[in-house]
Write an enzyme that holds these catalytic residues in place. Structure first.
Site, mmCIF file in Angstrom:
data_model
loop_
_atom_site.group_PDB
_atom_site.id
_atom_site.type_symbol
_atom_site.label_atom_id
_atom_site.label_comp_id
_atom_site.label_asym_id
_atom_site.label_seq_id
_atom_site.Cartn_x
_atom_site.Cartn_y
_atom_site.Cartn_z
ATOM 1 N N ASP A 129 -10.471 19.366 -61.871
ATOM 2 C CA ASP A 129 -9.513 19.800 -60.782
ATOM 3 C C ASP A 129 -9.791 20.261 -59.459
ATOM 4 O O ASP A 129 -10.789 20.645 -59.252
ATOM 5 C CB ASP A 129 -8.227 20.856 -61.427
ATOM 6 C CG ASP A 129 -7.709 20.364 -62.621
ATOM 7 O OD1 ASP A 129 -7.736 19.282 -63.101
ATOM 8 O OD2 ASP A 129 -6.828 21.048 -62.911
ATOM 9 N N HIS A 298 -13.613 22.588 -63.081
ATOM 10 C CA HIS A 298 -13.225 22.526 -61.806
ATOM 11 C C HIS A 298 -14.153 22.122 -60.888
ATOM 12 O O HIS A 298 -15.223 22.599 -60.975
ATOM 13 C CB HIS A 298 -12.416 23.888 -61.438
ATOM 14 C CG HIS A 298 -11.305 24.487 -61.962
ATOM 15 N ND1 HIS A 298 -11.388 24.776 -63.313
ATOM 16 C CD2 HIS A 298 -10.119 24.107 -61.651
ATOM 17 C CE1 HIS A 298 -9.942 25.135 -63.697
ATOM 18 N NE2 HIS A 298 -9.181 24.685 -62.867
#
Length: 432
Positions: A129, A298
């Site tokens: 992400d 992430h």
């Protein structure tokens, strides 16, 4: 031929190849101008601001009008930072609110269930992400380098980041990663009004009805068909809006919690390591021998990307296959554009597909090499962009006053570009 950038001793920030050649992370994060983005800024909401439909945007208004009748009449929840203090929400969870109960099977009719696992045994759905991160070249180089075969992942990109770092977006497509939407400004989606929640997805994914021009489309020439809600914050109202835009909702089963290091007081590297290790231990115990899983990580900063590099060899030891979401579900056309084809699961794990067609992108716009080297966003520097994400992460521990509510800790693939022969495509092509 030596171009103007080479003559000046500067990296060429107008092409994916030039961007990916930069190895100094400080140089990578110097703001730059990409003319197609600069030309489009006025037709998008302010970068890093909560999105709303621009009043002069007739296409957005028309698209919203076409889907709003199918959006359940569910009121917004809390504020954009995730604070739900005082919210009186029913314990039976009528809205299938993931933040409350981890519900992933919608209760409203006509909505597909969320995706959070891999259907194939001993298979890990791998994705990141909050990108594209301006300093990602070392990480993406690593993903390309493993075992003479690139690691293909799903990248969940924030629309504002795409506008700030278009060539980084383009590199992801050229490298073959699956690109999905992660909202425009990375706020809690259920807190938006329905129209503004639509804008958060529309300006990231679908900017122009009929002739799709959105942040990812302008930067990299593709229109995603998948998204992940920031913090996992989704209910049936938001699912219906995403579904109306052709976006499938992707969640996760394991959370690395990597975003918390350096942001949440008291969170150490060992604590994040333990989150990865918990999934690894479950794999060793045989938990995924029949059905695989999915982890949230992430592309937030150098630390989170280095953490992923540290654990990839350990993941490879306990999973037979590490795949992007589309491959795990045999989705061979992951974008609206039908000339971009991925291998199905069987082809991917057999090593077929990486050599079928040379990677490239459909984006053809170039930048004037003599244009001023200034950022095109409202953010004054790339440092400010990175700090914005960090500050967003700092707000990820909302004051949830409801019984049973859990804090959503998560923040803010190889694509084979070209056309596989009609025979192969007929056998393998599948849509969302």
């Amino acid at each position: 031929m030596v171009d103007a950038h080479q003559r000046r001793g500067e990296p060429d920030r107008s092409t994916e190849k030039g961007e990916s050649s930069i190895k100094d992370p400080n140089k990578e994060c110097e703001p730059y101008l990409y003319q197609p983005i600069a030309d489009a800024l006025a037709s998008f909401p302010p970068i890093w601001g909560p999105a709303t439909i621009l009043p002069e945007d007739g296409n957005a208004l028309a698209k919203w009008a076409s889907i709003k009748a199918n959006v359940p009449d569910i009121p917004p929840k809390g504020d954009l930072q995730g604070n739900t203090t005082g919210l009186d929400y029913p314990a039976e969870d009528p809205d299938c609110w993931w933040t409350n109960t981890k519900c992933m099977t919608p209760k409203a009719a006509g909505l597909p269930p969320d995706v959070s696992i891999m259907p194939e045994p001993r298979t890990l759905g791998y994705g990141f992400d909050d990108g594209p991160n301006c300093s990602h070249n070392a990480f993406y180089d690593y993903l390309q380098s493993q075992d003479q075969k690139a690691i293909w992942t799903a990248m969940f990109y924030i629309g504002s980041n795409v506008m700030d770092w278009p060539m980084e977006t383009r590199r992801a497509v050229a490298d073959g990663h699956e690109i999905c939407v992660h909202s425009w400004s990375h706020h809690y989606m259920t807190a938006f009004s329905s129209e503004d929640a639509f804008a958060e997805l529309y300006y990231s994914e679908c900017k122009h009805v009929g002739h799709l021009m959105q942040a990812v489309k302008i930067a990299a020439g593709v229109t995603p068909t998948c998204w992940r809600p920031p913090f996992g914050d989704v209910d049936d109202r938001i699912r219906a809006i995403a579904n109306g835009l052709g976006l499938r909702t992707i969640l996760w089963e394991y959370d690395s919690q990597d975003w918390q290091y350096g942001v949440t007081p008291g969170v150490t590297e060992d604590m994040v390591d333990n989150e990865y290790q918990a999934m690894i231990n479950d794999a060793k115990k045989g938990k995924f021998d029949k059905v695989g899983t999915m982890i949230l990580a992430h592309e937030l900063d150098d630390w989170t990307m280095n953490e992923a590099r540290k654990f990839y060899p350990l993941l490879k030891e306990v999973f037979d296959h590490i795949v992007p979401v589309a491959v795990g579900y045999n989705i061979t056309q992951p974008y609206v554009e039908n000339d971009i084809v991925m291998p199905n699961f069987a082809q991917y794990v057999a090593g077929i597909g990486q050599n079928l067609i040379k990677n490239g992108t459909n984006a053809t716009s170039t930048v004037n090499p003599n244009a001023p080297r200034t950022t095109v966003s409202a953010t004054p520097s790339s440092t400010a962009v990175n700090n914005n994400i960090k500050k967003s992460a700092a707000a990820r521990a909302p004051n949830l006053a409801l019984g049973g509510l859990s804090n959503v800790m998560a923040s803010t693939t190889s694509i084979i570009l070209g056309i596989i022969s009609a025979v192969v495509l007929g056998a393998m092509a599948q849509q969302w």
